[in-house]
Design a protein around this motif. Structure first.
Motif: not given
Length: 847
Positions: A722-743
């Motif tokens: 469960k933890s890896l799924i949660e952290n993966s979802a959060i990290t993907l969102g954070r990357l999308a927040w700082v580099c939306p044009e790439l993601v």
């Protein structure tokens, strides 16, 4: 090397010679076995063949010890070379088993039993040149030995077949009735070792293949009840395992229900200390006597973990398992399955035992207290109306003259901690809490080591439950704990560290007052200065400081510099010791590195940006990079936790090697052994997200690499925790927040799985970041989320309350945008696919 092995054979191993004692020949055989493990595969086929040909004639040696040693060596040779390269072995074993000569039969059976124990799958494999698998040839012969007049053959044959219960080869499956009949015949065997193996077979069968026992279940339960009272404690212990195994297998409780009135008295009777229980000797240990090295249990530090899957440590992992403990564990699990149903049978016996007086009956009283603790969780509803009386009854037992009654009373009271703390709100409840608190503190200062240990552990449990309720009594608690710290021997000192650390976790910033720190810190600092950098007794102290640093926050600043510097020194020395023990002057032990990394994380969490000056004047960045690449997974796990903690508070000091940190962290997410190193991947994933929100666009070069690692994790949620799924979802969102044009151009490939994962995460700052990424991506590529709009709506509805006004407004804007985009009833169609509670929650976003 071979000449030496040959010398061993010819001069002393199996060839009886004048003046060569059995002991010398046996010792030579064991030497041979140990050396074969190292050199066998590099030996020439001729030399391997020589050893094999010399072994087989010794199967029927006249001396039992020599036969046993031969069996051990044969099993090792089969482990190293398989049976394919030794066709003579199977024939020799069959010939010996069929010989009717006791020595030959026992020698072959001994070798066969060791092969079955060490490498059972070898006999259940196809062998070229054989019409059937070896297990098909041996199994009928093993069944035949069930009826042998020789107890050793009955024992070895049954033990061999038992090894195949888990694997269940076809030969055993088709002959299961014959096997079960054999078990029933052996059930009353005069040899206790055979009865023990019968019990072990029934326990394994109920665990892994209960359907085979179903037609015989009543008889098996009756038998287990009978042998649970066996005069041989080892047989009774094996039988007692059956009750927990039955419940763990989640079989229908009603099959066991009618036997409870007979089973529970047996369990209670077996919970009374046996006269030869080693605890009775330990219980006399005076607290002032120094511990011997063999008294110190191995300790295991759990690496720092960022997530929601942290499991409790099993403190009993290295304790001796016996009939008393097994019976208590069975009662515990039965109480969880049957709940209050067991109370009418149990409580009259408990009450009778508790009311016995006189020194002779102390063991019965002690067992009754243990029983109350064992059922504390499962029978809580039935006990609840009487808990106040029960606790009132237990409190005086904390001062009983018998140390084992004092220690078990500590444990049982701790099992009712939740109830005791809940009562604080009213006068009577507060008085009872205070009596328990003071009673446990008194026992922490007991002169008996066993009681000290139980009291400290019980107090740690109470601390976790009471948390900030302890604040008014902090001074008296600290005085008792630090008094214990001054008088305890090494083994129990570890438990005091744990109690201090738990106290710091429980009361947090309340601890940050000069009068408390004056009691707490000087003894700890004195111990810190007394221990060398290579003394393992420093581990629990490092863990204790970690909790204190986090609790005190910036209040720890006055102690931080020497602690920080020493951690750096220890990590540096250990990294040198890994490659050059002589230069380092210490033996390498990765646990020193793990504990120091975790303490540095605690400092980063406690001091916040206050750690920056310490980091800037050290080589921590380079040491940390090395730890992130370590071959030991627990070192990497703690290293990535520290990387994430430093990213939060002083990212500027990671900058010079940022790309290296990111590359190594990303590699952890694609490990071929992801399931075994999931905690490393979890922390690495979290640290990437923490770095992303701090360094923003500078993370761009690795964004797509990381995304390509995260998406498969989100698409295969059933395979990871469960933890890896949660952290993966959060990290993907954070990357999308700082580099939306790439993601955002790739979002349609992962939106569905990602939104499903987001909807499972509890409300917090990290979830806010992920949803900022969602909004940024949708704004950059609105059509990318169209096919996943229902999933996105469910994710948005998973919020109880968004505290950030900006984020709330962004989500409103996204939803309104889709409502305008989807015309001609398309929006209404999307809304109709949502459950009413989801639609209700979306109404707060003005759509």
């Amino acid at each position: 090397m071979f000449n030496w092995l040959q010398y061993t054979f010819q001069n002393s191993l199996f060839v009886p010679k004048e003046g060569k004692s059995v002991e010398i020949r046996q010792a030579a055989g064991l030497l041979l076995k140990n050396n074969l493990r190292t050199v066998y595969k590099s030996m020439t086929p001729v030399n391997q063949q020589y050893i094999k040909s010399e072994l087989l004639p010794c199967l029927g040696a006249a001396d039992r010890h020599i036969r046993s040693t031969v069996g051990t060596i044969i099993s090792v040779v089969v482990q190293l070379g398989g049976v394919l390269g030794w066709p003579e072995l199977l024939q020799a074993l069959v010939n010996c088993l069929d010989s009717n000569d006791v020595n030959h039969m026992e020698g072959a059976m001994d070798a066969l039993s060791k092969i079955c124990e060490d490498i059972p799958q070898v006999l259940d494999s196809d062998v070229p040149g054989l019409a059937e698998r070896p297990i098909n040839i041996f199994l009928p012969r093993l069944y035949k030995f069930f009826q042998s007049p020789h107890a050793s053959l009955r024992k070895l044959s049954l033990g061999s077949v038992n090894q195949y219960i888990m694997l269940l080869p076809a030969a055993l499956y088709v002959s299961m009735d014959q096997y079960l009949q054999g078990l029933f015949v052996l059930a009353d065997d005069p040899a206790s070792e055979v009865r023990k193996l019968v019990c072990a077979a029934f326990v394994q069968l109920i665990e892994v293949h209960p359907s085979f026992l179903e037609p015989h279940l009543r008889n098996v339960i009756e038998y287990m009840l009978q042998v649970n009272k066996d005069t041989d404690d080892e047989v009774a212990l094996e039988a007692c395992e059956f009750w927990s195994a039955y419940c763990d297998a989640q079989l229908p409780p009603e099959n066991l229900r009618e036997f409870l009135p007979r089973l529970i008295p047996i369990l209670l009777s077996n919970m009374v200390y046996a006269d030869d229980d080693e605890s009775l000797v330990d219980a006399e240990e005076d607290g002032s006597l120094p511990d011997r090295d063999q008294d110190l249990k191995p300790r295991f530090h759990s690496s720092r973990f960022h997530g929601s899957d942290v499991e409790d440590d099993d403190d009993d992992i290295v304790n001796v398992w016996n009939l008393r403990k097994c019976s208590a564990a069975a009662l515990d699990i039965l109480s969880n399955v049957f709940g209050d149903e067991i109370l009418p049978t149990l409580m009259p016996i408990v009450q009778t035992q508790l009311s016995t007086t006189g020194d002779a009956a102390w063991k019965e009283r002690e067992a009754a207290v243990l029983a109350l603790g064992a059922i504390a969780e499962g029978c809580i509803n039935g006990l609840y109306p009487h808990l106040s009386e029960i606790v009132t009854f237990l409190i005086p037992l904390l001062d009983d003259k018998f140390p084992l009654i004092r220690s078990i009373s500590c444990w049982t009271i701790s099992r009712f901690s939740k109830f005791i703390v809940e009562g604080i709100g009213h006068q009577k409840g507060y008085e009872q809490f205070d009596k328990v608190l003071m009673g446990l503190l008194r026992r922490i200062l007991d002169t008996n080591k066993r009681v000290q240990e139980a009291a400290c552990s019980a107090f740690a449990t109470l601390e976790e439950e009471a948390a900030e309720e302890l604040a008014p009594r902090l001074e008296i608690i600290l005085q008792h704990l630090m008094c214990a710290f001054g008088k305890y021997q090494r083994r129990n000192l570890r438990i005091v560290y744990d109690a201090i650390g738990t106290l710091a976790d429980a009361v947090g910033g309340e601890l940050n007052q000069p009068n408390y720190l004056d009691i707490l810190m000087p003894p700890l600092i004195a111990k810190w200065q007394q221990l060398s950098n290579s003394d393992k007794d420093i581990f629990p102290l490092l863990e204790c400081f970690t909790s204190i640093a986090q609790a005190l926050g910036t209040g720890f600043s006055q102690f931080a510099e020497p602690v920080f510097q020493r951690c750096i020194n220890i990590i540096q020395t250990q990294q040198l010791a890994k490659v050059d023990t002589v230069s380092a002057g210490v033996q390498y032990d990765k646990e020193f590195i793990v504990c120091c990394l975790d303490l540095l994380s605690g400092l980063a969490e406690g001091l916040g940006s206050g750690i920056e000056s310490l980091v800037s004047h050290s080589n921590l960045r380079d040491l940390l990079l090395q730890c992130c690449m370590d071959d030991a997974s627990d070192v990497r796990q703690s290293a990535f936790a520290l990387l994430g903690d430093l990213a939060r508070v002083c990212p500027i000091h990671l900058h010079p090697r940022l790309s290296e940190f990111l590359d190594i962290a990303a590699k952890q997410l694609t490990s071929p052994k992801l399931k075994e190193t999931v905690s490393v991947a979890n922390n690495a994933c979290w640290s990437i997200g923490e770095l992303a929100v701090k360094v923003r666009q500078e993370i761009a070069p690795v964004v797509m690499t990381v995304i390509s690692c995260l998406v498969p994790i989100l698409q295969h949620v059933e395979e990871v925790n469960k933890s890896l799924i949660e952290n993966s979802a959060i990290t993907l969102g954070r990357l999308a927040w700082v580099c939306p044009e790439l993601v955002s151009p790739h979002m349609e490939h992962f939106m569905q799985a990602w939104c499903s994962a987001l909807s499972m995460i509890r409300d917090d700052i990290e979830k806010e970041d992920a949803f900022r990424g969602l909004c940024a991506m949708v704004k950059a590529n609105p059509s990318g989320a169209l096919s996943s709009l229902v999933f996105m709506c469910k994710a948005i509805a998973s919020w109880h309350e968004i505290r950030s006004e900006d984020l709330h407004n962004d989500i409103c804007e996204v939803l309104r945008g889709y409502k305008q985009m989807l015309r001609n009833g398309a929006w209404d169609q999307c809304m109709s696919a949502l459950e009413p509670p989801v639609k209700d929650k979306l109404s707060k976003y003005q759509v």
